[in-house]
Enzyme design. Structure first.
Site, PDB file in Angstrom:
ATOM      1  CB  CYS A 135      -0.941   0.081   1.179  1.00  0.00           C
ATOM      2  SG  CYS A 135      -2.082  -1.288   1.278  1.00  0.00           S
TER       3      CYS A 135
ATOM      4  NE  ARG B 125       4.581   1.950   0.051  1.00  0.00           N
ATOM      5  CZ  ARG B 125       5.583   1.673   0.867  1.00  0.00           C
ATOM      6  NH1 ARG B 125       6.820   1.867   0.473  1.00  0.00           N
ATOM      7  NH2 ARG B 125       5.364   1.197   2.075  1.00  0.00           N
TER       8      ARG B 125
ATOM      9  CD1 TRP C  10       0.154  -6.447  -2.986  1.00  0.00           C
ATOM     10  CD2 TRP C  10      -0.120  -6.996  -0.841  1.00  0.00           C
ATOM     11  NE1 TRP C  10       0.471  -7.774  -2.853  1.00  0.00           N
ATOM     12  CE2 TRP C  10       0.312  -8.141  -1.535  1.00  0.00           C
ATOM     13  CE3 TRP C  10      -0.369  -7.111   0.523  1.00  0.00           C
ATOM     14  CZ2 TRP C  10       0.515  -9.370  -0.933  1.00  0.00           C
ATOM     15  CZ3 TRP C  10      -0.176  -8.334   1.135  1.00  0.00           C
ATOM     16  CH2 TRP C  10       0.258  -9.456   0.412  1.00  0.00           C
TER      17      TRP C  10
ATOM     18  CG  ASN D 299       1.520   1.022   4.099  1.00  0.00           C
ATOM     19  OD1 ASN D 299       1.298  -0.171   3.954  1.00  0.00           O
ATOM     20  ND2 ASN D 299       2.746   1.523   4.083  1.00  0.00           N
ATOM     21  N   GLY D 300      -0.757  -0.693   6.263  1.00  0.00           N
ATOM     22  CA  GLY D 300      -0.360  -1.521   7.406  1.00  0.00           C
ATOM     23  C   GLY D 300      -1.471  -2.473   7.766  1.00  0.00           C
TER      24      GLY D 300
ATOM     25  CD  GLU E 247      17.132 -13.022  -7.860  1.00  0.00           C
ATOM     26  OE1 GLU E 247      16.588 -13.585  -6.910  1.00  0.00           O
ATOM     27  OE2 GLU E 247      16.756 -11.923  -8.284  1.00  0.00           O
TER      28      GLU E 247
ATOM     29  CE  LYS F 250      13.902 -11.256  -9.957  1.00  0.00           C
ATOM     30  NZ  LYS F 250      14.352 -10.672  -8.736  1.00  0.00           N
TER      31      LYS F 250
ATOM     32  CD  GLU G  47      10.040 -11.478  -8.904  1.00  0.00           C
ATOM     33  OE1 GLU G  47       9.350 -11.003  -8.000  1.00  0.00           O
ATOM     34  OE2 GLU G  47      11.286 -11.376  -8.935  1.00  0.00           O
TER      35      GLU G  47
ATOM     36  CG  HIS H 247      19.679 -36.582  -5.998  1.00  0.00           C
ATOM     37  ND1 HIS H 247      20.039 -37.844  -5.597  1.00  0.00           N
ATOM     38  CD2 HIS H 247      20.841 -35.913  -6.221  1.00  0.00           C
ATOM     39  CE1 HIS H 247      21.359 -37.936  -5.556  1.00  0.00           C
ATOM     40  NE2 HIS H 247      21.869 -36.765  -5.940  1.00  0.00           N
TER      41      HIS H 247
ATOM     42  CE  LYS I 251      11.527  -2.893  -5.407  1.00  0.00           C
ATOM     43  NZ  LYS I 251      12.133  -3.964  -6.191  1.00  0.00           N
TER      44      LYS I 251
END
Ligand code: F6R
Length: 616
Positions: free
Chosen positions: A2, A27, A74, A100-101, A489, A493, A496, A512, A611
């Site tokens: 947010c 955000r 968000w 926000n929270g 990584e 990437k 996502e 394996h 983010k």
């Protein structure tokens, strides 16, 4: 998680807040909304979707007024829909809030308010908070600032909020605990801005106050900002910071996406990270945050690295670096697991917290726990003044500049740069690295940005390779040693931003289990540079080849063996194994970027993500 922003002053507030919301969209982008105050009336507009969708529902004649607060969400409590979008308005219609929270005890408060006759339209914790403030205001017959302060004392959770009361229309009340909040101060106190970060107001003012946890600000037009402590209402003298951020840093500057811009910024970002620290001519690495606590580092029983996501991958690279170069045992922990696992932490432990945003809730909670247990905490953050940076005993900033694309790129390589400097410095201090090896590393480190430019110059080739597997539903990333975290990584990437299922594995682990996935043309991206366990990776590639998988290899310039086996190869310049993640990461970032663009995905704002993860 947010973004909030607001304006109070003499200008039309709507365009300032809309632009601010666009800059904060990284955000969260599940919904957007705003409240405008004009001619004694408040109007609220909100919608599921992005800021462009919000603009579409606010007609020209409704865009006026000198006070506006806005929110980009968000979703935490309640599905992303119009009703759950912010702002939320109190039952009387007088108070409007953006938040926000998370308010953890909202259910208990809501039940009490319902018993007192309050009604709720949304499923959000925020609507509960604004009605709690209203109830306090009614009971105590007090001004809005006092009501906010008293109400927040009953709240458990995290917040950055702005509250507007129609009955006191010259002011906004802002408060913070856990989530970030900046206040921009206009000339002669004629106007003020609030925002989750300073980006919404940098063209208007360079003076800002960063509210600290448990602080509340009364922002009054033509007066001043008054800051008070939430728990006892005592007055605080706020520190005014001169902002260094500039507009170019938060604009795309000709690139199609922020992610691509940020990939291309990496040579400069790495230089910014090592500037003043890496001094090859003097044969030293200078890092005040390490030097101040050098004895704690040198006598550490072990280093515990705490992080999430991409930052956790940087931590895994650091595990190789610290163990290899400085011979200090390392454990790399997901912050979310560490904090709930009853871990054994001693005063002889050094904890390194890695976080781009410096606000990640789990990482923050984990370092608080480590501090309480007596460990020394070193923060590696990008955002200056962020919560993790402030909570750490000492630390170092990566100086990557604002990272706006939700997928982390330059934050990762600058974290690795910084961690490499620390590992080299400790290796030297502890006598594990010879003078000549240390000096060679310093010189080679300085060559990294130029080598990285050579990889970026292969963008067209990488784009072409991406088109060869952009329609796959699944793929594997493999690497060994220092390049195993790079494989993880690379997979993160790709998944996502392109929504292709991808897994990273140490190359030898393939047999394996994951090898069962391989069939005709199944894409496997392998980091196969000529250092470390090259021959063993070559054998792994053979195993894929014999099952007809499609091999995309990252190889060292001049390589023959792997190039002959691979369907596609991307060359990187010759590099020490310990420094190689700084280079091998780049082709994987570009591959993911191009695959996502080819699939028509929103590269900068992938679905369901935000983010800065300020909720656990
Ligand atoms: C992935 C990504 C996330 C972050 C993670 C931690 O591209 O960006 O996985 O790395 O949310 O965030 P910070 O580093 O801000 O603590």
């Amino acid at each position: 998680m947010c973004g909030i922003t607001g304006y109070i002053g003499k200008r039309e507030a709507y365009p300032i807040v809309i632009k601010g919301l666009q800059r904060l969209e990284y955000r969260g982008y599940d919904s957007a909304g705003l409240m405008l105050y004009n001619q004694d009336e408040t109007s609220v507009f909100k919608t599921k979707g992005k800021v462009v969708d919000l603009e579409a529902i606010v007609s020209e004649e409704n865009r006026h007024g000198n006070i506006c607060i806005g929110h980009t969400r968000w979703a935490t409590h309640g599905v992303p829909n119009d009703v759950n979008s912010h702002p939320h308005v109190s039952n009387s219609g007088d108070l409007t809030i953006i938040h926000n929270g998370i308010i953890e005890n909202y259910d208990t408060i809501k039940n009490e308010l319902v018993q007192r006759g309050y009604q709720f339209k949304s499923d959000t914790d925020t609507e509960v908070l604004v009605n709690l403030i209203e109830e306090v205001q009614i009971q105590e017959k007090c001004p809005i600032a006092k009501a906010v302060q008293l109400a927040l004392n009953d709240v458990i959770g995290a917040y950055a909020i702005a509250v507007f009361d129609k009955k006191e229309p010259n002011k906004l009340v802002a408060a913070k605990l856990g989530s970030p909040l900046a206040i921009g101060i206009g000339e002669n106190n004629e106007e003020f801005f609030i925002a989750s970060d300073a980006s919404p107001f940098i063209e208007y003012t360079k003076n800002a106050i960063y509210l600290q946890d448990e602080e509340l600000a009364v922002i009054e037009k033509n007066t001043a900002v008054e800051v008070r402590k939430i728990h006892d209402d005592s007055s605080v003298e706020p520190e005014i910071h001169a902002l260094k951020l500039n507009l170019a840093q938060i604009e795309k500057e000709g690139f199609d996406h922020f992610m691509l811009k940020e990939i291309y910024e990496q040579p400069k970002a790495i230089i910014d990270t090592y500037r003043g620290r890496l001094l090859p001519n003097e044969g030293i690495i200078r890092m005040a945050g390490v030097e101040e606590y050098i004895d704690r580092f040198k006598s550490a029983n072990r280093i515990i690295i705490i992080a999430c996501g991409t930052s956790w991958h940087a931590g895994l690279v650091a595990e190789y670096l610290f163990e290899d170069l400085a011979r200090i045992p390392v454990e790399v922990e997901y912050a979310s697991e560490f904090r709930y696992r009853n871990p054994i932490i001693t005063e002889k432990d050094v904890v390194i917290a890695i976080s781009q945003s410096g606000e990640t809730a789990d990482s923050l909670a984990a370092i608080k726990m480590a501090k309480e247990a007596g460990a020394y905490v070193f923060g590696v953050c990008n955002v200056v003044g962020s919560s993790i940076a402030r909570e750490s005993h000492s630390g170092a900033y990566t100086h990557a500049g604002p990272e706006i694309g939700v997928a982390s790129t330059k934050a990762f390589t600058t974290q690795i740069t910084l961690l490499t400097l620390i590992a080299l410095k400790l290796g030297k201090e502890k006598g594990n690295l010879s003078n000549s090896d240390f000096h060679a590393y310093l010189q080679n480190m300085e060559l990294i940005p130029a080598k990285l430019e050579k990889i970026l110059a292969q963008n067209d080739l990488i784009k072409e390779i991406a088109s060869g597997f952009s329609d796959t539903p699944s793929c594997l990333f493999l690497g060994r040693g220092y390049n195993f975290p790079v494989a993880l990584e690379g997979a993160l990437k790709l998944k996502e931003i392109s929504y292709i299922h991808a897994e990273g594995y140490p190359a030898a682990e393939m047999k394996h289990g994951p090898i069962a996935l391989i069939e005709d043309d199944y894409p496997v991206i392998v980091v196969a540079i000529n250092k470390g366990h090259y021959e063993k990776v070559v054998s792994n590639i053979q195993e894929i080849k014999s099952r007809k998988g499609k091999i995309i290899a990252v190889v060292t310039e001049g390589d023959v063996t792997v190039k002959e086996m691979a369907d596609y190869a991307i060359e990187i310049p010759e590099v020490d194994e310990a420094l190689s993640p700084l280079l091998t990461t780049i082709p994987l970032q570009l591959l993911s970027y191009h695959v996502a663009v080819l699939r028509g995905c929103n590269v900068d704002q992938p679905r369901n993500l935000a983010k800065s993860v300020t909720v656990e």
